[in-house]
Enzyme design. Structure first.
Site, short mmCIF file in Angstrom:
data_model
loop_
_atom_site.label_atom_id
_atom_site.label_comp_id
_atom_site.label_asym_id
_atom_site.label_seq_id
_atom_site.Cartn_x
_atom_site.Cartn_y
_atom_site.Cartn_z
N LYS A 161 64.55 68.25 126.26
CA LYS A 161 64.19 66.82 126.04
C LYS A 161 64.48 66.75 124.16
O LYS A 161 64.39 65.58 124.31
CB LYS A 161 62.82 66.94 126.64
CG LYS A 161 62.26 67.46 126.30
CD LYS A 161 60.68 67.01 126.14
CE LYS A 161 59.49 67.99 125.43
NZ LYS A 161 57.62 66.54 126.17
N ASP A 162 64.40 67.37 123.74
CA ASP A 162 65.10 67.01 122.03
C ASP A 162 66.03 66.70 122.07
O ASP A 162 66.53 66.22 120.83
CB ASP A 162 64.36 68.56 121.12
CG ASP A 162 62.46 68.64 121.39
OD1 ASP A 162 61.99 67.68 122.22
OD2 ASP A 162 62.28 70.02 120.77
N ARG B 135 57.48 57.14 126.29
CA ARG B 135 58.19 56.70 127.74
C ARG B 135 57.06 57.03 128.60
O ARG B 135 56.35 56.28 129.54
CB ARG B 135 59.25 58.03 127.85
CG ARG B 135 59.39 58.90 129.64
CD ARG B 135 59.45 59.91 129.78
NE ARG B 135 58.68 60.79 128.88
CZ ARG B 135 58.04 61.41 129.33
NH1 ARG B 135 57.60 61.20 130.65
NH2 ARG B 135 57.14 62.08 129.35
N ARG B 136 55.67 57.93 127.68
CA ARG B 136 54.52 58.30 128.72
C ARG B 136 54.23 56.16 128.14
O ARG B 136 53.08 56.76 128.70
CB ARG B 136 54.28 59.71 128.12
CG ARG B 136 54.87 60.66 128.23
CD ARG B 136 54.21 61.63 127.76
NE ARG B 136 54.16 62.54 127.94
CZ ARG B 136 54.50 64.28 127.71
NH1 ARG B 136 54.40 64.14 126.16
NH2 ARG B 136 55.13 65.57 127.78
N THR C 152 46.37 71.71 118.36
CA THR C 152 46.25 70.48 117.87
C THR C 152 45.77 69.38 118.44
O THR C 152 44.26 68.50 118.64
CB THR C 152 47.05 70.08 117.27
OG1 THR C 152 47.11 71.03 115.87
CG2 THR C 152 46.26 69.15 116.28
N ARG C 153 46.27 68.96 120.05
CA ARG C 153 45.92 67.72 120.72
C ARG C 153 44.86 67.95 121.90
O ARG C 153 44.32 67.46 121.75
CB ARG C 153 47.63 67.19 121.21
CG ARG C 153 48.35 66.91 120.72
CD ARG C 153 49.89 66.38 121.00
NE ARG C 153 50.59 67.14 120.82
CZ ARG C 153 51.90 67.35 122.20
NH1 ARG C 153 51.90 65.88 122.35
NH2 ARG C 153 52.96 67.38 121.52
N ARG D 106 49.91 63.46 117.46
CA ARG D 106 51.58 64.37 117.18
C ARG D 106 50.23 66.03 117.14
O ARG D 106 49.49 65.86 116.86
CB ARG D 106 51.78 63.78 116.00
CG ARG D 106 52.85 62.56 115.84
CD ARG D 106 53.40 62.70 116.70
NE ARG D 106 54.54 64.13 116.28
CZ ARG D 106 55.41 64.34 115.54
NH1 ARG D 106 55.78 63.69 114.81
NH2 ARG D 106 56.19 65.73 114.91
N GLY D 107 51.42 67.06 116.87
CA GLY D 107 50.94 67.95 116.49
C GLY D 107 51.32 68.76 118.34
O GLY D 107 51.91 68.12 119.28
N VAL E 83 50.16 71.99 120.98
CA VAL E 83 49.45 72.05 121.70
C VAL E 83 47.84 71.90 122.04
O VAL E 83 46.89 71.50 121.57
CB VAL E 83 49.99 72.72 123.07
CG1 VAL E 83 48.56 73.06 124.32
CG2 VAL E 83 50.56 72.26 123.89
N CYS F 278 67.38 54.16 120.23
CA CYS F 278 65.99 54.99 120.38
C CYS F 278 64.81 54.81 120.95
O CYS F 278 64.02 55.38 120.98
CB CYS F 278 66.05 56.15 119.16
SG CYS F 278 65.32 55.26 117.85
#
Length: 309
Positions: free
Chosen positions: A87-88, A135-136, A158-159, A153-154, A156, A245
Site C-alpha cells: 500500500k506504500d 482514505r480513512r 505510539t498511536r 501519525r506514528g 502502532v 495524491c
C-alpha cells in the site's frame, strides 16, 4: 564471516522488520542456497516517510515517501532486494526495478480501536478520531459527518498510546499489521461495506533489479500468484485514477476458490460529502483489464473536478 548471498532492504520499523523476516524465512525454506543462517542479511533503511511525523503524508508528497531511499539503495546495489508494504508503493517503479514477488496476503480490513465502541456507528456524536489516512478520513466522514478527524501519525504503539492517553477517542489501523505484530486482539475489524481498504493493503511485495536474473529466480520460488493477481487489479485501477495524491481512493480484490476475481473500488471527496463506488467480476487473466475499466468508470462518474478536489 562470509558475505551474505542476499541483502534485504526494508524500513526500520518493528512491523517492517517482521515483514522482512517473513520474506527471509520463506526464501530460506524454498531456496536451498539461502538456507544457511547467515545467507540472508536484513538491512534497515530510514525513509523520508519515517522522518516526517508532524503532518499527513499527502501534504509531504504522498505515495513513495516510504520507499524512495530503499529503491535508491537497490539501484546503487547496496541491497539486492527491497521488502515493502504494497500500500506504500507508487503506481510505477523506477527504471530498472521490478516487483518480482508477493507473500500471501494477510487480512486487508481496517480495525477500529475505540474502547467500548465496536462499530463506527457506536462512536459518540462528535467523537475525536485520529488518522493520517485521507482514505480513512473521507470514508469516516461520509458515514459520520459529525466526527472530528485529527491527524495522528506514528507507529502502532505510539498511536495506541495516544488513544489510551485520551488525545483521541478512536483510531483505525490495518488488521494485517496488527496480526503480524501479534496484536490481532486489539480493536474490532470494520466490514468492507463500511471502510474499503487501501489498494494493496495487507500485501507484502518484494522488489529487485530487473536485470538480476538469479535473484528473480529465487523470488519466483516464493511468489504467491493469487495475491499478485488481486493487487494487479487494484493497482490498474489506481493508475487510471492517480490524477491527484490528495484524492481518497480505496480498492480491494478477492480471488475466490472458484477462480472468480471480485474487485471493489471507490473514490470519495476528502470531506466525505460524495462517494462513488463500483465493482467488477471476472477471471484472473482479466485482472488488469478489470482494474482499468473500474478506474475509468469512477473517473468518468466523478468528473474532472472530483479528482482534483
Amino acid at each position: 564471516m562470509a558475505a551474505p548471498l542476499l541483502r534485504l532492504g526494508t524500513r526500520g520499523s518493528k512491523l517492517a522488520l517482521i515483514q522482512a523476516g517473513l520474506v527471509r524465512d520463506a526464501l530460506a525454506a524454498a531456496v536451498p542456497a539461502l538456507a544457511a543462517p547467515d545467507a540472508i542479511e536484513i538491512v534497515p533503511i530510514r525513509t523520508t516517510g519515517d522522518a516526517i511525523q508532524d503532518r499527513p503524508l499527502s501534504e509531504a508528497g504522498g505515495k513513495g515517501l516510504f520507499v524512495k531511499e530503499i529503491e535508491e539503495a537497490l539501484l546503487s546495489q547496496r541491497i539486492d532486494v527491497a521488502v515493502h508494504s504494497m500500500k506504500d508503493m507508487p503506481t510505477a517503479q523506477p527504471a530498472g526495478l521490478v516487483i518480482a514477488a508477493f507473500l500471501p496476503r494477510e487480512d486487508a480490513r481496517d480495525v477500529l480501536i475505540a474502547g467500548d465502541a465496536k462499530r463506527i456507528a457506536d462512536l459518540r456524536q462528535g467523537a475525536i478520531v485520529g488518522t493520517s489516512a485521507l482514505r480513512r478520513r473521507a470514508q469516516l466522514l461520509h458515514r459520520r459527518p459529525d466526527l472530528q478527524i485529527v491527524n495522528l501519525r506514528g507507529n502502532v504503539d505510539t498511536r495506541l498510546a495516544k488513544r489510551e492517553a485520551g488525545v483521541v477517542e478512536a483510531t483505525l489501523l490495518a488488521l494485517a499489521g496488527l496480526k503480524r505484530l501479534g496484536m490481532s486482539h486489539v480493536g474490532t475489524p470494520v466490514p468492507e461495506d463500511e471502510m474499503l481498504p487501501a489498494v494493496g493493503q495487507g500485501a507484502v511485495c518484494i522488489e529487485c533489479r530487473a536485470e538480476d536474473a538469479s535473484v528473480r529466480a529465487w523470488l519466483a520460488a516464493i511468489d504467491h500468484r493469487p495475491t499478485a493477481t488481486c493487487v494487479a487489479a487494484e493497482h490498474a485501477m489506481l493508475v487510471v485514477l492517480d490524477g491527484s495524491c490528495r484524492t481518497p481512493i480505496a480498492g480491494h480484490a478477492i480471488l475466490a476458490s472458484d477462480g472468480v476475481l471480485h474487485l471493489r473500488g471507490l473514490i470519495v471527496k476528502p470531506d466525505g460529502s460524495e462517494l462513488i463506488a463500483t465493482e467488477r467480476r471476472g477471471t484472473a487473466a482479466e485482472a488488469e483489464a478489470m482494474g482499468r475499466d473500474a478506474g475509468h468508470e469512477l473517473k468518468r462518474r466523478g468528473g474532472p473536478g472530483f479528482l482534483s478536489t
